[in-house]
Motif scaffolding. Structure first.
Motif, short mmCIF file in Angstrom:
data_model
loop_
_atom_site.label_atom_id
_atom_site.label_comp_id
_atom_site.label_asym_id
_atom_site.label_seq_id
_atom_site.Cartn_x
_atom_site.Cartn_y
_atom_site.Cartn_z
N LYS A 24 0.88 -1.13 0.11
CA LYS A 24 -0.13 -0.15 0.07
C LYS A 24 0.89 1.21 -0.08
O LYS A 24 2.03 1.25 0.57
CB LYS A 24 -0.89 0.07 1.04
CG LYS A 24 -2.02 -1.03 1.11
CD LYS A 24 -2.78 -0.94 2.25
CE LYS A 24 -3.73 -2.22 2.48
NZ LYS A 24 -4.86 -2.09 3.71
N TYR A 25 0.29 2.28 -0.58
CA TYR A 25 1.11 3.34 -0.79
C TYR A 25 0.28 4.75 0.12
O TYR A 25 -0.62 4.76 0.09
CB TYR A 25 1.46 3.81 -2.10
CG TYR A 25 2.36 2.76 -2.93
CD1 TYR A 25 3.81 2.62 -3.07
CD2 TYR A 25 1.65 1.46 -3.31
CE1 TYR A 25 4.25 1.79 -3.45
CE2 TYR A 25 2.38 0.59 -4.05
CZ TYR A 25 3.86 0.66 -3.91
OH TYR A 25 4.70 -0.48 -4.48
N ASP A 29 5.75 8.43 -1.24
CA ASP A 29 6.30 7.37 -1.97
C ASP A 29 6.60 7.62 -3.14
O ASP A 29 6.12 8.34 -3.75
CB ASP A 29 5.28 6.23 -1.86
CG ASP A 29 4.94 5.35 -0.36
OD1 ASP A 29 6.13 5.86 0.65
OD2 ASP A 29 4.00 5.15 0.12
N LEU A 31 7.01 6.09 -7.19
CA LEU A 31 6.81 4.93 -8.24
C LEU A 31 7.51 5.45 -9.53
O LEU A 31 8.22 6.51 -9.55
CB LEU A 31 5.26 5.07 -8.43
CG LEU A 31 4.54 4.50 -7.13
CD1 LEU A 31 3.11 4.65 -7.41
CD2 LEU A 31 4.98 3.00 -6.89
N ASP A 104 6.41 -0.22 -9.45
CA ASP A 104 7.26 -0.06 -8.35
C ASP A 104 8.91 -0.25 -8.86
O ASP A 104 9.17 -0.42 -9.95
CB ASP A 104 7.06 -1.01 -7.15
CG ASP A 104 7.10 -2.57 -7.52
OD1 ASP A 104 7.87 -3.00 -8.48
OD2 ASP A 104 6.81 -3.40 -6.83
#
Length: 376
Positions: A24-25, A29, A31, A104
């Motif tokens: 979960k983000y 975070d 990407l 990711d």
């Protein structure tokens, strides 16, 4: 226009294998896009059944958002569908089309990057007069009709590209103060043999049965949903099948396609009366061609009518003519013409739409002309 996407008739066999990670983000975070660009997540915007939407920081001139799917939604077929959509982008202001797939650091599928659509969701303001006045204080019937025109033209444009919207409902379209519209959640649209696996019951065509993801929808299904949406927008949220009775009876009427409003050769069954709300009178104000088109689209299944539904392009032409009839052909000012004004105009041989001031001015000139003739 050559369609970007071919219309198919059978759903492909979807690969349900999970291909993403289970993480979960949250804000901060990082990407990566398919081209390796860093995408930094900012504040969350919304969350739904498929995933969460975040604002993002990127070098793009266009404001973007990231839709990150829930771990159980990161399937192989969804990644394949998004790869197809990103390879054939639709650059139209009426839709927030997917730009790039998000991964990711191990290049595992996580979500998709899309343009951010500014505005207000249609369902937040259009279905209640007080909410409309609060959100857009200067809007009139003219602006609501213009909004319906833009909705019809946007669906018509996407159909020409070979795209079926599928889950067409008021929460999936953003409206700006100038009446322009932007369809969002485009990643759930039906393209080629990838189905739209979600839907909203109120806007589901009555002949469409089964699970949403098991069938490919047609333009006619979209047109039914659009017709319900146009009716509700013009009547401040009143369902076209609502009548004096219970909610269960309304659902049954929608399934059978029985309207409590007359049009063309259609007459409602005995005992079917519209609910006693201000929206019930809007139907009688609409131009005949627009009433007939909307009525046919909503009842053709129940009536076993072999004619197909009237497509969004024709609805757009009817709405455009409705707008033109709201502008005085003498002074060019927008006006609202009540039914008794229409009768009066026709009785006085004013075939063209005129505002009350210009009607009085013409009547005064005619009277003066008659007086001069009598004096001579």
């Amino acid at each position: 226009m050559t369609p970007f996407y071919a219309l198919r008739h059978q759903v492909r066999r979807l690969d349900e294998e999970l291909c993403g990670n289970g993480g979960k983000y949250s804000t901060g975070d990082v990407l990566f896009s398919g081209e390796g660009k860093r995408i930094v997540l900012e504040k969350p915007i919304a969350e739904g059944g498929e995933g969460s939407v975040f604002a993002v920081h990127s070098a793009s001139e266009t404001p973007l958002v990231a839709k990150l799917y829930h771990p159980n939604q990161r399937t192989r077929w969804r990644e394949q569908k998004l790869r197809l959509m990103c390879s054939r982008p639709i650059r139209s202001p009426c839709v927030a089309w997917p730009r790039e797939i998000l991964y990711d650091e191990l290049r595992r599928f996580v979500g998709v990057l899309m343009p951010r659509a500014d505005g207000v969701p249609l369902g937040v303001f259009a279905f209640h007069a007080e909410l409309l006045k609060k959100q857009f204080p200067s809007w009139t019937r003219y602006d609501l009709t213009r909004l319906c025109l833009n909705l019809s033209e946007a669906v018509h444009t996407l159909h020409r590209y070979g795209v079926i919207l599928g889950d067409l409902h008021p929460g999936n379209v953003m409206v700006s103060s100038d009446g322009s519209v932007h369809w969002i959640d485009a990643d759930s649209f039906q393209v080629e043999d990838y189905p739209c696996s979600v839907g909203t019951e109120r806007f589901r065509a009555p002949e469409f049965h089964g699970n949403y993801g098991d069938f490919l929808r047609t333009r006619s299904h979209d047109t039914y949903s659009l017709s319900v949406l146009l009716f509700m927008t013009l009547t401040f949220g009143l369902s076209p099948f609502a009548r004096q009775g219970s909610e269960e009876e309304m659902q049954e009427a929608a399934r059978k396609g029985v309207l409590p409003y007359p049009f063309a050769s259609y007459k409602p069954p005995a005992g079917f009366y519209p609910p006693d709300t201000p929206g019930r009178y809007v139907w009688s104000y609409l131009p005949r061609k627009l009433r007939d088109a909307l009525g046919h689209n909503l009842t053709c299944v129940q009536r076993r009518d072999l004619r197909p539904r009237v497509m969004p392009g024709y609805l757009a032409r009817c709405l455009l003519q409705y707008l033109r009839d709201m502008i005085c052909t003498d002074c060019g000012i927008r006006f609202r013409e009540a039914p008794d004004d229409i009768v009066r105009r026709l009785r006085q041989s004013h075939a063209r739409p005129l505002c009350k001031l210009c009607i009085r001015r013409r009547s005064a000139l005619n009277q003066a002309s008659r007086n001069q003739t009598t004096n001579h």
